[in-house]
Design a protein around this motif. Structure first.
Motif, PDB file in Angstrom:
ATOM      1  N   TYR A  94       0.832  -1.191   0.000  1.00  0.00           N
ATOM      2  CA  TYR A  94       0.000   0.000   0.000  1.00  0.00           C
ATOM      3  C   TYR A  94       0.872   1.248   0.000  1.00  0.00           C
ATOM      4  N   TYR A  95       0.552   2.160  -0.913  1.00  0.00           N
ATOM      5  CA  TYR A  95       1.322   3.380  -1.085  1.00  0.00           C
ATOM      6  C   TYR A  95       0.486   4.609  -0.776  1.00  0.00           C
ATOM      7  N   CYS A  96       1.092   5.546  -0.114  1.00  0.00           N
ATOM      8  CA  CYS A  96       0.507   6.853   0.124  1.00  0.00           C
ATOM      9  C   CYS A  96       1.035   7.819  -0.935  1.00  0.00           C
ATOM     10  N   ALA A  97       0.185   8.730  -1.404  1.00  0.00           N
ATOM     11  CA  ALA A  97       0.585   9.671  -2.447  1.00  0.00           C
ATOM     12  C   ALA A  97      -0.060  11.031  -2.216  1.00  0.00           C
ATOM     13  N   ALA A  98       0.576  12.079  -2.771  1.00  0.00           N
ATOM     14  CA  ALA A  98       0.095  13.446  -2.607  1.00  0.00           C
ATOM     15  C   ALA A  98       0.112  14.182  -3.938  1.00  0.00           C
ATOM     16  N   LYS A  99      -0.859  15.055  -4.133  1.00  0.00           N
ATOM     17  CA  LYS A  99      -0.944  15.875  -5.334  1.00  0.00           C
ATOM     18  C   LYS A  99      -1.665  17.170  -5.030  1.00  0.00           C
ATOM     19  N   LYS A 100      -1.507  18.155  -5.923  1.00  0.00           N
ATOM     20  CA  LYS A 100      -2.177  19.435  -5.734  1.00  0.00           C
ATOM     21  C   LYS A 100      -3.344  19.668  -6.683  1.00  0.00           C
ATOM     22  N   TYR A 101      -3.230  19.179  -7.899  1.00  0.00           N
ATOM     23  CA  TYR A 101      -4.247  19.458  -8.905  1.00  0.00           C
ATOM     24  C   TYR A 101      -4.655  18.205  -9.647  1.00  0.00           C
ATOM     25  N   GLY A 102      -5.835  18.254 -10.222  1.00  0.00           N
ATOM     26  CA  GLY A 102      -6.309  17.184 -11.069  1.00  0.00           C
ATOM     27  C   GLY A 102      -7.140  16.151 -10.340  1.00  0.00           C
ATOM     28  N   PRO A 103      -7.586  15.139 -11.072  1.00  0.00           N
ATOM     29  CA  PRO A 103      -8.396  14.075 -10.478  1.00  0.00           C
ATOM     30  C   PRO A 103      -7.659  13.346  -9.371  1.00  0.00           C
ATOM     31  N   LEU A 104      -8.426  12.810  -8.423  1.00  0.00           N
ATOM     32  CA  LEU A 104      -7.841  12.183  -7.248  1.00  0.00           C
ATOM     33  C   LEU A 104      -7.639  10.686  -7.363  1.00  0.00           C
ATOM     34  N   THR A 105      -8.149  10.066  -8.409  1.00  0.00           N
ATOM     35  CA  THR A 105      -8.138   8.612  -8.495  1.00  0.00           C
ATOM     36  C   THR A 105      -7.168   8.047  -9.524  1.00  0.00           C
ATOM     37  N   THR A 106      -6.350   8.880 -10.138  1.00  0.00           N
ATOM     38  CA  THR A 106      -5.434   8.436 -11.182  1.00  0.00           C
ATOM     39  C   THR A 106      -3.996   8.516 -10.698  1.00  0.00           C
ATOM     40  N   PRO A 108      -0.883   8.238 -12.070  1.00  0.00           N
ATOM     41  CA  PRO A 108       0.161   9.053 -12.714  1.00  0.00           C
ATOM     42  C   PRO A 108       0.064  10.539 -12.416  1.00  0.00           C
ATOM     43  N   LEU A 109      -1.056  11.029 -11.927  1.00  0.00           N
ATOM     44  CA  LEU A 109      -1.224  12.447 -11.647  1.00  0.00           C
ATOM     45  C   LEU A 109      -0.702  12.845 -10.274  1.00  0.00           C
ATOM     46  N   TYR A 110      -0.368  11.887  -9.451  1.00  0.00           N
ATOM     47  CA  TYR A 110       0.183  12.190  -8.137  1.00  0.00           C
ATOM     48  C   TYR A 110       1.666  12.537  -8.246  1.00  0.00           C
ATOM     49  N   ASP A 111       2.086  13.530  -7.487  1.00  0.00           N
ATOM     50  CA  ASP A 111       3.445  14.062  -7.586  1.00  0.00           C
ATOM     51  C   ASP A 111       4.428  13.403  -6.628  1.00  0.00           C
ATOM     52  N   TYR A 112       3.955  12.977  -5.471  1.00  0.00           N
ATOM     53  CA  TYR A 112       4.831  12.436  -4.446  1.00  0.00           C
ATOM     54  C   TYR A 112       4.301  11.104  -3.944  1.00  0.00           C
ATOM     55  N   TRP A 113       5.226  10.181  -3.679  1.00  0.00           N
ATOM     56  CA  TRP A 113       4.876   8.839  -3.246  1.00  0.00           C
ATOM     57  C   TRP A 113       5.752   8.385  -2.088  1.00  0.00           C
ATOM     58  N   GLY A 114       5.153   7.627  -1.193  1.00  0.00           N
ATOM     59  CA  GLY A 114       5.919   6.974  -0.156  1.00  0.00           C
ATOM     60  C   GLY A 114       6.514   5.684  -0.674  1.00  0.00           C
TER      61      GLY A 114
END
Length: 123
Positions: A94-106, A108-114
């Motif tokens: 299980y991975y945690c991820a963070a993003k600022k813009y765009g859809p929340l369920t995709t 590749p759109l997340y910028d940072y990952w644990g």
């Protein structure tokens, strides 16, 4: 730059519960949408759950609705995933991820990952 560290994974029996935590660095945690994804061996990474900037928007994969709950504590820079009624099909990293813009369920759109935390559910 945002750093994310997951914890709380482990081995549980089917029907059991587990709570994952994701701690983020910095003081701008509340500016990011947060998501949980998972990946089993040989399979694609899939969306699990996401939560908006201040917790007003919640999204869940159909496979976990009613069993998993995502929440966040901006004062602690932490997002949680409470997992109940776990089944062997939930076994994955299980991975945690963070993003600022765009859809929340995709993913590749997340910028940072644990780095991920292993969850194993036995039959």
């Amino acid at each position: 730059q945002v750093q994310l560290v997951e914890s709380g994974g482990g081995l549980v029996q089917a029907g059991g519960s587990l709570r994952l935590s994701c701690a983020a660095s910095g003081r701008t945690f509340s500016s990011y949408d947060m998501g949980w994804f998972r990946q089993a061996p040989g399979k694609e990474r899939e969306f699990v759950a996401a939560i908006g900037l201040i917790g007003g928007s919640l999204y869940y994969a159909d496979s976990v609705k009613g069993r998993f709950t995502i929440s966040r504590d901006n004062a602690r820079n932490t997002v949680y995933l409470q997992m109940n009624s776990l089944q062997p099909e939930d076994t994955a990293v299980y991975y945690c991820a963070a993003k600022k813009y765009g859809p929340l369920t995709t993913a590749p759109l997340y910028d940072y990952w644990g780095q991920g935390t292993q969850v194993t559910v036995s039959s």
